[in-house]
Write a protein that holds these residues in place. Structure first.
Motif, PDB file in Angstrom:
ATOM      1  N   LYS A   1      21.214  -4.626 121.709  1.00 32.57           N
ATOM      2  CA  LYS A   1      20.420  -4.764 120.495  1.00 32.57           C
ATOM      3  C   LYS A   1      20.446  -3.477 119.686  1.00 32.57           C
ATOM      4  O   LYS A   1      20.210  -3.479 118.489  1.00 32.57           O
ATOM      5  CB  LYS A   1      18.976  -5.123 120.855  1.00 32.57           C
ATOM      6  CG  LYS A   1      18.843  -6.477 121.558  1.00 32.57           C
ATOM      7  CD  LYS A   1      17.428  -6.690 122.051  1.00 32.57           C
ATOM      8  CE  LYS A   1      17.321  -7.992 122.843  1.00 32.57           C
ATOM      9  NZ  LYS A   1      16.016  -8.128 123.512  1.00 32.57           N
ATOM     10  N   LYS A   2      20.716  -2.378 120.368  1.00 32.57           N
ATOM     11  CA  LYS A   2      20.761  -1.073 119.705  1.00 32.57           C
ATOM     12  C   LYS A   2      22.224  -0.635 119.566  1.00 32.57           C
ATOM     13  O   LYS A   2      23.082  -1.103 120.304  1.00 32.57           O
ATOM     14  CB  LYS A   2      19.970  -0.043 120.518  1.00 32.57           C
ATOM     15  CG  LYS A   2      18.495  -0.401 120.684  1.00 32.57           C
ATOM     16  CD  LYS A   2      17.736   0.703 121.384  1.00 32.57           C
ATOM     17  CE  LYS A   2      16.331   0.263 121.774  1.00 32.57           C
ATOM     18  NZ  LYS A   2      15.524  -0.186 120.636  1.00 32.57           N
ATOM     19  N   PRO A   3      22.500   0.270 118.642  1.00 33.94           N
ATOM     20  CA  PRO A   3      23.894   0.682 118.418  1.00 33.94           C
ATOM     21  C   PRO A   3      24.415   1.647 119.480  1.00 33.94           C
ATOM     22  O   PRO A   3      23.648   2.331 120.158  1.00 33.94           O
ATOM     23  CB  PRO A   3      23.833   1.369 117.049  1.00 33.94           C
ATOM     24  CG  PRO A   3      22.431   1.875 116.952  1.00 33.94           C
ATOM     25  CD  PRO A   3      21.579   0.875 117.675  1.00 33.94           C
ATOM     26  N   ILE A   4      25.714   1.677 119.605  1.00 33.76           N
ATOM     27  CA  ILE A   4      26.391   2.727 120.376  1.00 33.76           C
ATOM     28  C   ILE A   4      26.655   3.880 119.414  1.00 33.76           C
ATOM     29  O   ILE A   4      27.245   3.695 118.355  1.00 33.76           O
ATOM     30  CB  ILE A   4      27.713   2.219 120.971  1.00 33.76           C
ATOM     31  CG1 ILE A   4      27.442   1.139 122.020  1.00 33.76           C
ATOM     32  CG2 ILE A   4      28.499   3.377 121.590  1.00 33.76           C
ATOM     33  CD1 ILE A   4      28.702   0.450 122.520  1.00 33.76           C
ATOM     34  N   PHE A   5      26.230   5.063 119.796  1.00 30.97           N
ATOM     35  CA  PHE A   5      26.323   6.211 118.902  1.00 30.97           C
ATOM     36  C   PHE A   5      27.692   6.879 118.974  1.00 30.97           C
ATOM     37  O   PHE A   5      28.261   7.278 117.949  1.00 30.97           O
ATOM     38  CB  PHE A   5      25.235   7.220 119.260  1.00 30.97           C
ATOM     39  CG  PHE A   5      25.118   8.377 118.319  1.00 30.97           C
ATOM     40  CD1 PHE A   5      24.571   8.210 117.063  1.00 30.97           C
ATOM     41  CD2 PHE A   5      25.545   9.654 118.685  1.00 30.97           C
ATOM     42  CE1 PHE A   5      24.452   9.273 116.175  1.00 30.97           C
ATOM     43  CE2 PHE A   5      25.430  10.733 117.812  1.00 30.97           C
ATOM     44  CZ  PHE A   5      24.882  10.537 116.562  1.00 30.97           C
ATOM     45  N   ALA A   6      28.224   7.025 120.190  1.00 26.03           N
ATOM     46  CA  ALA A   6      29.478   7.764 120.345  1.00 26.03           C
ATOM     47  C   ALA A   6      30.233   7.292 121.577  1.00 26.03           C
ATOM     48  O   ALA A   6      29.631   6.835 122.555  1.00 26.03           O
ATOM     49  CB  ALA A   6      29.207   9.261 120.455  1.00 26.03           C
ATOM     50  N   ASN A   7      31.556   7.423 121.513  1.00 22.57           N
ATOM     51  CA  ASN A   7      32.427   7.213 122.661  1.00 22.57           C
ATOM     52  C   ASN A   7      33.161   8.529 122.898  1.00 22.57           C
ATOM     53  O   ASN A   7      33.856   9.029 122.009  1.00 22.57           O
ATOM     54  CB  ASN A   7      33.422   6.084 122.378  1.00 22.57           C
ATOM     55  CG  ASN A   7      34.273   5.723 123.594  1.00 22.57           C
ATOM     56  OD1 ASN A   7      33.910   5.999 124.733  1.00 22.57           O
ATOM     57  ND2 ASN A   7      35.406   5.080 123.350  1.00 22.57           N
ATOM     58  N   GLN A   8      32.984   9.104 124.083  1.00 23.96           N
ATOM     59  CA  GLN A   8      33.624  10.377 124.397  1.00 23.96           C
ATOM     60  C   GLN A   8      34.882  10.111 125.225  1.00 23.96           C
ATOM     61  O   GLN A   8      34.814   9.518 126.299  1.00 23.96           O
ATOM     62  CB  GLN A   8      32.668  11.291 125.172  1.00 23.96           C
ATOM     63  CG  GLN A   8      33.248  12.663 125.409  1.00 23.96           C
ATOM     64  CD  GLN A   8      32.299  13.616 126.106  1.00 23.96           C
ATOM     65  OE1 GLN A   8      32.690  14.336 127.019  1.00 23.96           O
ATOM     66  NE2 GLN A   8      31.030  13.625 125.686  1.00 23.96           N
TER      67      GLN A   8
END
Length: 265
Positions: free
Chosen positions: A144-151
């Motif tokens: 329901k919430k966004p993914i901020f970053a993919n490292q």
């Protein structure tokens, strides 16, 4: 709320004990405001000590850590996050990553536990690390919430073009670990030539190239000289021809690809 990430951060993998603490302190003094660690690194306490001893207010530092594959069940997510907060001497994390999509990782259960941490104010953003587009699609379907970053590993010798395009479309930030390819950018003819034109070195060229692509590199460094060299790379501007020259490097080499936990790249 969108938080503007610094253009470059400090990675702390393999930094231990007093060397880690001193490196983070010196980095903050130089101007770094993004600090990246992980439970697996075994240095959260030293990072926390440096943040406490330094003069930079906590709300000016973007602090990230990661939970490892054995700690991704809902109960472990809650427990291990509290342990990280304690070691890092902070009330919240700006970003908490799933370190690898393996082990106890279950998209629905794990990510729901991360979303609960956001609701509780213990973390501000949800991060993933070493995720392929397919794995990100699976994650987004249950969130329901966004993914901020993919490292992910990202450097001129592993350019991640399809993944970078995918993340741009999904409005997920790309954070680059091993941005200097474990030192292997030294001696690459294209990078050496560009560096010579700017009276600098291939390490700065690599970081500047990553930043030009919208990525946020987090090189590890311990000496003041290397810390400053990496930090100052954000002020190096490459022209379109130079960026194209780096883009044209044919090598595609992944330097970190551990068995058992790596996804199907």
């Amino acid at each position: 709320m969108t938080i503007k990430l610094p253009k470059i951060g400090l990675g702390t993998w393999q930094l231990k004990n007093k060397k880690c603490q001193d490196s983070v302190l010196k980095a903050l003094e130089i101007g770094y405001r993004l600090v990246d660690t992980a439970q697996m690194y075994g240095n959260e306490e030293q990072v926390g000590n440096a943040l406490s001893e330094g003069t930079v207010p906590r709300n000016e530092i973007f602090l990230a850590t990661k939970l490892f594959v054995n700690d991704l069940s809902p109960k472990k997510v809650a427990k291990k996050t509290l342990e990280s907060l304690s070691r890092l001497k902070t009330e919240y994390l700006d970003l908490l990553y799933i370190h690898w999509p393996a082990g106890k990782y279950n998209p629905k259960k794990t990510l729901s536990a991360f979303e609960t941490l956001v609701d509780e104010g213990k973390i501000k953003h949800i991060g993933i690390s070493n995720f392929t587009p397919k794995l990100i699609d699976e994650a987004l379907q249950v969130m329901k919430k966004p993914i901020f970053a993919n490292q992910v590993e990202n450097h001129p010798l592993l350019k991640q073009v399809p993944l970078r395009q995918y993340l741009k479309e999904k409005e997920i930030k790309l954070v680059s670990y091993s941005p200097l390819a474990r030192g292997n950018v030294r001696g690459v003819p294209e990078l050496e030539e560009i560096a010579k034109n700017h009276n600098t070195n291939p390490f700065q060229v690599s970081i500047a190239w990553e930043i030009s692509k919208g990525a946020i590199p987090i090189p590890k460094a311990s000496s003041e000289g290397h810390l400053r060299n990496n930090f100052d790379a954000q002020f190096l501007t490459l022209d379109a021809e130079e960026i194209q020259k780096v883009d044209s490097i044919q090598t595609e080499t992944r330097f970190l690809n551990p068995p058992f936990i790596r996804p199907k790249w």
